[in-house]
Design a protein around this motif. Structure first.
Motif, PDB file in Angstrom:
ATOM      1  N   GLU A  98      29.196 -39.672  20.996  1.00  0.00           N
ATOM      2  CA  GLU A  98      28.708 -38.957  22.311  1.00  0.00           C
ATOM      3  C   GLU A  98      29.227 -37.452  22.461  1.00  0.00           C
ATOM      4  OE1 GLU A  98      29.606 -40.203  27.082  1.00  0.00           O
ATOM      5  OE2 GLU A  98      31.281 -39.726  25.525  1.00  0.00           O
ATOM      6  N   LYS A  99      30.500 -37.128  21.886  1.00  0.00           N
ATOM      7  CA  LYS A  99      30.845 -35.835  22.036  1.00  0.00           C
ATOM      8  C   LYS A  99      30.177 -34.894  21.031  1.00  0.00           C
ATOM      9  CE  LYS A  99      34.868 -33.177  21.064  1.00  0.00           C
ATOM     10  NZ  LYS A  99      34.333 -31.940  20.340  1.00  0.00           N
ATOM     11  N   GLU A 100      29.457 -35.313  19.792  1.00  0.00           N
ATOM     12  CA  GLU A 100      28.683 -34.568  18.936  1.00  0.00           C
ATOM     13  C   GLU A 100      27.250 -34.385  19.707  1.00  0.00           C
ATOM     14  OE1 GLU A 100      26.732 -34.496  14.664  1.00  0.00           O
ATOM     15  OE2 GLU A 100      28.158 -36.050  15.235  1.00  0.00           O
ATOM     16  N   ILE A 101      26.845 -35.304  20.445  1.00  0.00           N
ATOM     17  CA  ILE A 101      25.456 -35.143  21.150  1.00  0.00           C
ATOM     18  C   ILE A 101      25.665 -34.032  22.327  1.00  0.00           C
ATOM     19  CG2 ILE A 101      24.072 -36.229  23.029  1.00  0.00           C
ATOM     20  CD1 ILE A 101      24.328 -38.696  21.409  1.00  0.00           C
ATOM     21  N   ASN A 102      26.746 -34.179  22.975  1.00  0.00           N
ATOM     22  CA  ASN A 102      27.103 -33.028  23.786  1.00  0.00           C
ATOM     23  C   ASN A 102      27.366 -31.634  23.389  1.00  0.00           C
ATOM     24  OD1 ASN A 102      27.112 -35.022  26.001  1.00  0.00           O
ATOM     25  ND2 ASN A 102      29.145 -35.544  25.970  1.00  0.00           N
ATOM     26  N   ASP A 103      27.916 -31.541  22.253  1.00  0.00           N
ATOM     27  CA  ASP A 103      28.167 -30.388  21.526  1.00  0.00           C
ATOM     28  C   ASP A 103      26.704 -29.685  21.189  1.00  0.00           C
ATOM     29  OD1 ASP A 103      30.889 -30.621  21.977  1.00  0.00           O
ATOM     30  OD2 ASP A 103      31.408 -31.338  19.865  1.00  0.00           O
TER      31      ASP A 103
END
Length: 518
Positions: A98-103
């Motif tokens: 999820e964090k990578e998607i947001n980044d």
């Protein structure tokens, strides 16, 4: 498909052999229970397959790309981390996605059209991974599992402030939420009360993946397993079916072996008799030599001796006063109160079971009554002539004394042979008695503590979860001894099949807690 295969594994501690050329296999979807008496090596088996210790010899092979989950009791629950934060760690890989998607979304504006299209495809694939793993249902999964194990009200609590039982529940909940291909569970019911054992039972019955379970709760084992591995006399035997079926098959196997042994002994006796009578005669010496060759080729059947069954016999002191204790406006707890104001009374010859979920103050109440913990408020009045025997729930210490020396130090007026005899009555072998306490299994250590308890004359027994770690023989013998005990008993236990035939009264500490006032 075999997920775990073990071939010709041997292992020993000093001169004590635990496994001798054993083999084992775990197939996909199997729910396995590893059963056997205390000290046969069940927990050591778990440590070997999780690479905590290395076997002396043999081959252990895990299938590729298999995730195994083992509840490590020594994990440090650091201060500042809430229970909910720790449970969310079970999904850390999904939160990372999820964090990578947001980044990636944040840097889309810096990309050219081709890079944007590639990045959007990558995001779509990662989003698909989140959807397939029910990422947006994580909170409800945590809430459901926490409720099932009785820790929902502690989700916002700093994990470092939890009691031992609550801590174990958190680690178990995290393990279940990780949902590995193989669950490795060593005594998971030890700190659970009846309601939460039932929840775990249902969970494991419906668990789609595999697990290996160690438990002395036979009803629990019977409900959740379909394969039994029996560890006895350094060997592992596989039985298909639940625990009840294992008991039937094991009894049949023992009877068949006994019949074959008697038949073989009869044949050996006849051969030896013929050889003895005919070896010296020239006319029959050839036949006698032929019988000798036949005798040498016989693969002898061995009837192993039964594991030593313990015998507990509590020494009784003179009778106590008619009042054991009486509390007035008692409030128990450590830094914060765990109970409302309690006015309790216990009389001589009462045998009381204290029930309730972990963390509500059962052990705290016992320690307060024993004077080991100062109450937050109120007073406790004790009767006279009290000789108390106390069995503490868990004693975590690295005791390197030998069993013999440790127990002998408690009974210095006894001879060495008398102490040995008392330890043997508690189901401990010479090897156990001469071993350091810290290398014994949990069940063997419990028997050492029980040896100290039964040999100290008492008229009041205070027992905090005494059945944890005990095998079926020791548990049944302790139950028998407590039923015959004519003193007073204050017992914390989560197993109704153990305490219901012992006690005269039941106290539910959930009626006393601050939560019950809310």
């Amino acid at each position: 498909m075999s997920i775990l295969t073990i071939e010709n594994m041997s292992h020993s501690f000093g001169d004590r052999i635990l496994f001798n050329n054993v083999s084992f296999r775990l197939l996909k979807g199997e729910h396995i229970a590893l059963v056997g008496a205390n000290g046969e090596g069940k927990s050591t088996f778990m440590k070997i397959i999780t690479n905590q210790i290395l076997p002396d010899s043999g081959n252990i092979e895990w299938s590729n790309k298999v995730s195994a989950g083992y509840m490590d009791q020594h994990v440090d629950l650091k201060k500042g981390h809430t229970v909910e934060t720790i449970l969310e760690e079970a999904f850390s890989n999904l939160f990372d996605i999820e964090k990578e998607i947001n980044d990636l979304y944040n840097i889309l504006g810096t990309m050219n059209e081709e890079e944007v299209n590639k990045t959007l495809n990558k995001i779509a694939n990662m989003q698909d991974t989140l959807d397939k793993n029910d990422f947006y249902s994580i909170n409800s999964k945590i809430q459901s599992t926490a409720a099932g194990l009785g820790i929902r009200e502690f989700l916002d609590t700093d994990a470092s402030a939890l009691s031992g039982g609550q801590r174990t529940k958190v680690l178990l909940a995290k393990l279940l939420l990780e949902s590995p291909d193989i669950l490795l569970l060593d005594e998971p019911t030890n700190h659970l009360d009846e309601e939460h054992i039932e929840w775990l039972k249902t969970y494991l019955m419906n668990y789609e993946n595999s697990f290996i379970l160690i438990s002395h709760d036979n009803d629990f084992v019977n409900s959740v397993t379909n394969i039994i591995y029996h560890l006895e006399h350094k060997t592992l035997s596989r039985y298909v079916g639940n625990y009840d079926r294992f008991l039937k098959l094991y009894a049949i196997k023992k009877e068949q072996l006994s019949i074959e042994y008697r038949q073989q002994q009869n044949e050996i006796s006849k051969l030896e008799d013929f050889i003895r009578k005919n070896k010296a005669r020239a006319s029959t010496s050839k036949q006698a030599k032929s019988r000798e060759k036949k005798l040498d080729k016989i693969e002898r059947i061995e009837i192993k001796s039964e594991n030593i069954k313990p015998h507990f016999d509590f020494k009784k002191a003179r009778s106590s006063d008619s009042i054991i204790f009486q509390s007035k406006n008692l409030v128990i707890g450590y830094n914060e109160p765990l109970s409302k104001s309690l006015n309790l009374k216990m009389q001589r010859e009462q045998k009381i079971a204290i029930l309730g979920a972990n963390g509500l103050g059962k052990s705290t109440l016992l320690k307060s009554l024993l004077g080991l913990l100062k109450p937050i408020d109120g007073e406790i009045k004790l009767g006279d002539y009290q000789e108390i025997g106390y069995f503490e729930q868990e004693i975590i210490e690295d005791n390197t004394n030998t069993v013999l020396d440790d127990v002998w130090s408690k009974f210095p007026n006894s001879s060495k042979s008398e102490v040995r005899s008392q330890l043997a009555k508690c189901g401990l072998t010479r090897q156990h008695i001469e071993s350091p306490i810290n290398i014994l299994s949990g069940g063997e250590q419990a028997k050492v503590r029980l040896c100290k308890l039964i040999n100290k004359p008492s008229n009041i027994l205070v027992l905090d979860e005494p059945t944890n770690h005990l095998d079926v023989h020791a548990k049944n013998e302790l139950k028998r001894a407590l039923k015959l005990y004519d003193g007073s008993i204050l017992l914390v236990c989560h197993e109704p099949e153990f305490y219901k035939d012992i006690v005269t009264d039941v106290w539910n500490c959930e009626d006393w807690t601050i939560e019950s006032l809310g």
